[in-house]
Design a protein around this motif. Sequence first.
Motif, mmCIF file in Angstrom:
data_model
loop_
_atom_site.group_PDB
_atom_site.id
_atom_site.type_symbol
_atom_site.label_atom_id
_atom_site.label_comp_id
_atom_site.label_asym_id
_atom_site.label_seq_id
_atom_site.Cartn_x
_atom_site.Cartn_y
_atom_site.Cartn_z
ATOM 1 N N VAL A 266 18.803 -27.002 -0.215
ATOM 2 C CA VAL A 266 17.495 -27.656 -0.069
ATOM 3 C C VAL A 266 16.406 -26.794 -0.703
ATOM 4 O O VAL A 266 15.551 -27.296 -1.443
ATOM 5 C CB VAL A 266 17.188 -27.945 1.420
ATOM 6 C CG1 VAL A 266 15.745 -28.399 1.612
ATOM 7 C CG2 VAL A 266 18.142 -29.003 1.966
ATOM 8 N N VAL A 267 16.439 -25.492 -0.439
ATOM 9 C CA VAL A 267 15.444 -24.586 -1.030
ATOM 10 C C VAL A 267 15.569 -24.565 -2.553
ATOM 11 O O VAL A 267 14.567 -24.683 -3.265
ATOM 12 C CB VAL A 267 15.582 -23.167 -0.435
ATOM 13 C CG1 VAL A 267 14.738 -22.160 -1.211
ATOM 14 C CG2 VAL A 267 15.179 -23.173 1.037
ATOM 15 N N ILE B 138 11.567 -45.893 9.373
ATOM 16 C CA ILE B 138 11.641 -45.108 10.610
ATOM 17 C C ILE B 138 10.968 -43.752 10.403
ATOM 18 O O ILE B 138 10.211 -43.284 11.257
ATOM 19 C CB ILE B 138 13.110 -44.935 11.063
ATOM 20 C CG1 ILE B 138 13.685 -46.289 11.502
ATOM 21 C CG2 ILE B 138 13.219 -43.915 12.203
ATOM 22 C CD1 ILE B 138 15.188 -46.295 11.715
ATOM 23 N N VAL B 139 11.221 -43.127 9.261
ATOM 24 C CA VAL B 139 10.594 -41.839 8.939
ATOM 25 C C VAL B 139 9.074 -41.989 8.921
ATOM 26 O O VAL B 139 8.347 -41.196 9.521
ATOM 27 C CB VAL B 139 11.110 -41.304 7.577
ATOM 28 C CG1 VAL B 139 10.260 -40.141 7.080
ATOM 29 C CG2 VAL B 139 12.572 -40.907 7.677
ATOM 30 N N ILE C 47 9.153 -28.533 3.233
ATOM 31 C CA ILE C 47 10.458 -28.958 3.769
ATOM 32 C C ILE C 47 10.523 -28.885 5.292
ATOM 33 O O ILE C 47 11.566 -29.126 5.881
ATOM 34 C CB ILE C 47 11.627 -28.177 3.130
ATOM 35 C CG1 ILE C 47 11.514 -26.679 3.369
ATOM 36 C CG2 ILE C 47 11.725 -28.479 1.658
ATOM 37 C CD1 ILE C 47 12.662 -25.885 2.774
ATOM 38 N N GLY C 48 9.387 -28.567 5.925
ATOM 39 C CA GLY C 48 9.332 -28.604 7.383
ATOM 40 C C GLY C 48 10.089 -27.485 8.067
ATOM 41 O O GLY C 48 10.647 -27.676 9.142
ATOM 42 N N MET C 49 10.106 -26.319 7.455
ATOM 43 C CA MET C 49 10.746 -25.156 8.064
ATOM 44 C C MET C 49 9.686 -24.123 8.405
ATOM 45 O O MET C 49 8.565 -24.178 7.898
ATOM 46 C CB MET C 49 11.776 -24.538 7.109
ATOM 47 C CG MET C 49 12.951 -25.438 6.808
ATOM 48 S SD MET C 49 14.094 -24.705 5.622
ATOM 49 C CE MET C 49 14.905 -23.505 6.659
ATOM 50 N N LEU D 24 8.012 -38.411 10.538
ATOM 51 C CA LEU D 24 9.002 -37.345 10.405
ATOM 52 C C LEU D 24 8.767 -36.607 9.103
ATOM 53 O O LEU D 24 8.580 -37.225 8.062
ATOM 54 C CB LEU D 24 10.418 -37.933 10.468
ATOM 55 C CG LEU D 24 10.727 -38.809 11.692
ATOM 56 C CD1 LEU D 24 12.124 -39.377 11.595
ATOM 57 C CD2 LEU D 24 10.551 -38.012 12.971
ATOM 58 N N ARG D 25 8.785 -35.268 9.153
ATOM 59 C CA ARG D 25 8.464 -34.497 7.954
ATOM 60 C C ARG D 25 9.549 -33.503 7.558
ATOM 61 O O ARG D 25 9.722 -33.208 6.402
ATOM 62 C CB ARG D 25 7.155 -33.743 8.171
ATOM 63 C CG ARG D 25 5.953 -34.651 8.300
ATOM 64 C CD ARG D 25 4.685 -33.832 8.368
ATOM 65 N NE ARG D 25 4.744 -32.664 7.493
ATOM 66 C CZ ARG D 25 4.087 -32.533 6.363
ATOM 67 N NH1 ARG D 25 3.298 -33.488 5.962
ATOM 68 N NH2 ARG D 25 4.184 -31.446 5.634
ATOM 69 N N ALA D 26 10.217 -32.925 8.538
ATOM 70 C CA ALA D 26 11.198 -31.875 8.219
ATOM 71 C C ALA D 26 12.354 -32.447 7.415
ATOM 72 O O ALA D 26 12.920 -33.480 7.760
ATOM 73 C CB ALA D 26 11.713 -31.235 9.508
#
Length: 195
Positions: free
Chosen positions: A86-87, A183-184, A106-108, A189-191
């Motif tokens: 992902v990174v 739904i997101v 990326i919500g981390m 929802l972001r992560a």
Amino acid sequence: MLRRLNRMGRPRSLRHPLQEFKAITVDKETTCDSFLGNYEAQMRCKAKAAPLEAHLGYWLRFVSNHVSHAFSLKLAQRDVTVAEWVVLRQLYEKESLAPSELAEGIGMTRGAISKLADRLEAKALIEIGRDQMDRRYQSLALTKAARALVPQLAVLADENDAAFFAHLTPAERAKVETILKDIVRLHGLRAVPIT
């Protein structure tokens, strides 16, 4: 013959005024005593619980777990984890990126990004740039090896998607994607999913 009444106008034989409420009906087959009823009757009463398979979330998680696990096995052959993928994929679109920007994108947490950056730097997949004037500022950039690796990993992602979803028609796939994106959006929802 008249029974003696307490101050509340109830027969003294009752231990508590709320015990008048003898039972509630849960369904046609089960009758449960009230919260003040006897313990034995309450133990016989079973509350209804829907089976796991009755929940849409169960099926989403079931499929997601299998899709993610299969992908993680493919990535492991290249010594990359899903989180690292992902990174790498996020950095692929940029020349460089501050860890804080990457974390937000990326919500981390920044701490998680820092650990991933250290691992990827040890694998010679990213370079951590440090500003000479401000030692606190860092930037993350892919190495040449990583720039060559990301398209290969993207092929693995495409193959994994095809293995699980190729049986869907384009219209079915578009419908599933639209529903999931809705739904997101609805829940904010972001992560980015990484496990």
